[in-house]
Design an enzyme around this catalytic site. Sequence first.
Site, PDB file in Angstrom:
ATOM      1  N   ILE A  50       0.833  -1.208   0.000  1.00 18.33           N
ATOM      2  CA  ILE A  50       0.000   0.000   0.000  1.00 18.33           C
ATOM      3  C   ILE A  50       0.868   1.258   0.000  1.00 18.33           C
ATOM      4  O   ILE A  50       0.602   2.209  -0.741  1.00 18.33           O
ATOM      5  CB  ILE A  50      -0.945  -0.030   1.232  1.00 18.33           C
ATOM      6  CG1 ILE A  50      -2.025  -1.109   1.013  1.00 18.33           C
ATOM      7  CG2 ILE A  50      -1.564   1.330   1.495  1.00 18.33           C
ATOM      8  CD1 ILE A  50      -2.899  -1.372   2.232  1.00 18.33           C
ATOM      9  N   TYR A 184      -3.180  -6.344  16.760  1.00 23.71           N
ATOM     10  CA  TYR A 184      -3.347  -5.506  15.560  1.00 23.71           C
ATOM     11  C   TYR A 184      -4.614  -4.651  15.683  1.00 23.71           C
ATOM     12  O   TYR A 184      -4.594  -3.441  15.440  1.00 23.71           O
ATOM     13  CB  TYR A 184      -3.406  -6.425  14.343  1.00 23.71           C
ATOM     14  CG  TYR A 184      -3.509  -5.733  13.012  1.00 23.71           C
ATOM     15  CD1 TYR A 184      -2.392  -5.139  12.427  1.00 23.71           C
ATOM     16  CD2 TYR A 184      -4.721  -5.690  12.319  1.00 23.71           C
ATOM     17  CE1 TYR A 184      -2.486  -4.515  11.181  1.00 23.71           C
ATOM     18  CE2 TYR A 184      -4.825  -5.077  11.087  1.00 23.71           C
ATOM     19  CZ  TYR A 184      -3.708  -4.487  10.523  1.00 23.71           C
ATOM     20  OH  TYR A 184      -3.798  -3.877   9.292  1.00 23.71           O
TER      21      TYR A 184
HETATM   22  P1  NDP Z   1       3.333  -4.682   3.693  1.00 26.73           P
HETATM   23  O1  NDP Z   1       3.796  -5.735   4.635  1.00 26.73           O
HETATM   24  O2  NDP Z   1       3.490  -4.866   2.239  1.00 26.73           O
HETATM   25  O3  NDP Z   1       4.030  -3.293   4.029  1.00 26.73           O
HETATM   26  C1  NDP Z   1       4.406  -2.896   5.297  1.00 26.73           C
HETATM   27  C2  NDP Z   1       5.518  -1.894   5.123  1.00 26.73           C
HETATM   28  O4  NDP Z   1       5.834  -1.366   6.402  1.00 26.73           O
HETATM   29  C3  NDP Z   1       6.778  -2.501   4.542  1.00 26.73           C
HETATM   30  O5  NDP Z   1       7.259  -1.681   3.498  1.00 26.73           O
HETATM   31  C4  NDP Z   1       7.754  -2.522   5.703  1.00 26.73           C
HETATM   32  O6  NDP Z   1       9.091  -2.293   5.240  1.00 26.73           O
HETATM   33  C5  NDP Z   1       7.249  -1.352   6.541  1.00 26.73           C
HETATM   34  N1  NDP Z   1       7.598  -1.505   7.951  1.00 26.73           N
HETATM   35  C6  NDP Z   1       7.230  -2.476   8.802  1.00 26.73           C
HETATM   36  N2  NDP Z   1       7.815  -2.308   9.995  1.00 26.73           N
HETATM   37  C7  NDP Z   1       8.575  -1.185   9.883  1.00 26.73           C
HETATM   38  C8  NDP Z   1       9.427  -0.489  10.756  1.00 26.73           C
HETATM   39  N3  NDP Z   1       9.658  -0.923  12.011  1.00 26.73           N
HETATM   40  N4  NDP Z   1      10.056   0.626  10.322  1.00 26.73           N
HETATM   41  C9  NDP Z   1       9.841   1.068   9.068  1.00 26.73           C
HETATM   42  N5  NDP Z   1       9.051   0.456   8.187  1.00 26.73           N
HETATM   43  C10 NDP Z   1       8.413  -0.662   8.592  1.00 26.73           C
HETATM   44  O7  NDP Z   1       1.829  -4.445   4.135  1.00 26.73           O
HETATM   45  P2  NDP Z   1       0.643  -3.540   3.532  1.00 26.73           P
HETATM   46  O8  NDP Z   1       1.109  -2.720   2.413  1.00 26.73           O
HETATM   47  O9  NDP Z   1      -0.516  -4.436   3.365  1.00 26.73           O
HETATM   48  O10 NDP Z   1       0.329  -2.625   4.804  1.00 26.73           O
HETATM   49  C11 NDP Z   1       0.527  -1.230   4.837  1.00 26.73           C
HETATM   50  C12 NDP Z   1      -0.399  -0.633   5.888  1.00 26.73           C
HETATM   51  O11 NDP Z   1      -1.755  -0.898   5.541  1.00 26.73           O
HETATM   52  C13 NDP Z   1      -0.196  -1.238   7.294  1.00 26.73           C
HETATM   53  O12 NDP Z   1      -0.334  -0.214   8.263  1.00 26.73           O
HETATM   54  C14 NDP Z   1      -1.359  -2.204   7.406  1.00 26.73           C
HETATM   55  O13 NDP Z   1      -1.721  -2.429   8.742  1.00 26.73           O
HETATM   56  C15 NDP Z   1      -2.428  -1.476   6.635  1.00 26.73           C
HETATM   57  N6  NDP Z   1      -3.526  -2.303   6.158  1.00 26.73           N
HETATM   58  C16 NDP Z   1      -3.350  -3.267   5.199  1.00 26.73           C
HETATM   59  C17 NDP Z   1      -4.434  -4.013   4.752  1.00 26.73           C
HETATM   60  C18 NDP Z   1      -4.311  -5.053   3.680  1.00 26.73           C
HETATM   61  O14 NDP Z   1      -5.329  -5.720   3.383  1.00 26.73           O
HETATM   62  N7  NDP Z   1      -3.185  -5.246   3.049  1.00 26.73           N
HETATM   63  C19 NDP Z   1      -5.772  -3.816   5.301  1.00 26.73           C
HETATM   64  C20 NDP Z   1      -5.840  -2.791   6.304  1.00 26.73           C
HETATM   65  C21 NDP Z   1      -4.754  -2.063   6.697  1.00 26.73           C
HETATM   66  P3  NDP Z   1      10.371  -3.007   5.929  1.00 26.73           P
HETATM   67  O15 NDP Z   1       9.954  -4.400   6.272  1.00 26.73           O
HETATM   68  O16 NDP Z   1      11.433  -2.938   4.884  1.00 26.73           O
HETATM   69  O17 NDP Z   1      10.688  -2.164   7.116  1.00 26.73           O
END
Ligand code: NDP
Length: 281
Positions: A50, A184
């Site tokens: 996202i 979560y």
């Molecule tokens: P992804 O797992 O693809 O993306 C998560 C991103 O967050 C990664 O790029 C990761 O990068 C980054 N991230 C995680 N932990 C850290 C950290 N400690 N510091 C910096 N960056 C961090 O998941 P989504 O794209 O699906 O999720 C994005 C958002 O959308 C989240 O907040 C999720 O809760 C929310 N969401 C998603 C839904 C879905 O259906 N997909 C539904 C509802 C909400 P890296 O690991 O390199 O740090």
Amino acid sequence: MHKLSHTPGLATNGLADSSPHTTPAAEQRPANVFSLDGKLALVTGGGTGIGLEIARCMAEAGATVVITGRREAVLREAVDDLGESVQYVVNDITDLGSIDGLVAQVEATYGPLDILVNNAGINLKKPALEVTDEEFSRVLHTNLHSVFALTRACAARMVARKKGVILMISSMAAYYGIDRVVAYAASKSAVEGMVKVLASEFSCHNVRVNAIAPGFIETEMSRTAMNSDPDRRDRAMRRTPMGSFGKPEDIGHAAVFLASEAARYITGASLPVDGGNSIGF
Ligand code: NDP
């Protein structure tokens, strides 16, 4: 930071003359109210899913975008894909001591931040009775404490400049009960509460705060939660009236709207972008 008691004098049209939405002169409106031309956005977790599509949509709308994440190779690949208006900074958002430096570095390099998108997040799918304190804290630390710390650092600057937009990424888990995501859901429900409080404190300083609540969106996170659990996938689909899961760019387009002048009178809201999932039976 303090909340102003907002009882401005009324203009002859009955509207507060100091409010940004009352700007009467048509020539003060940007040619395209949906444009992000000249804006600077910071998108956490912008290397994947996202966040990547929020960065892409914002860049296409004219913004310069800085994305963050922990994995440099992922960020580099994203920037190569998205083009020169997108840059990256490697940052672990859970390292709260790094946050002031991150914001200072971004502003020193690229200028004043107009838009913050708190997108980075992690999930944990496990029955509540099996969740340890350490696991619960880890999810809350990433999805809530870090979000607050970064928002506070950016908002202090935005409030001083009287200009800014802050977006949170919430979840259906904050809207209704989904089993096996207790930490979560707690984190995202808290984010929803934070949006309302921060909007009530910052909006009188022309800093708007809103959430997007994605439905089930096809990303690595949802694949991990769904692929080994066809029953969950079917249940999610059955209550989604549009009959399909969303694409990350669906959230990107909503983020552009909420960050743009077109949304200048929207604050404290949570916008479901969910194919109707939140109202489905
Ligand atoms: P992804 O797992 O693809 O993306 C998560 C991103 O967050 C990664 O790029 C990761 O990068 C980054 N991230 C995680 N932990 C850290 C950290 N400690 N510091 C910096 N960056 C961090 O998941 P989504 O794209 O699906 O999720 C994005 C958002 O959308 C989240 O907040 C999720 O809760 C929310 N969401 C998603 C839904 C879905 O259906 N997909 C539904 C509802 C909400 P890296 O690991 O390199 O740090």
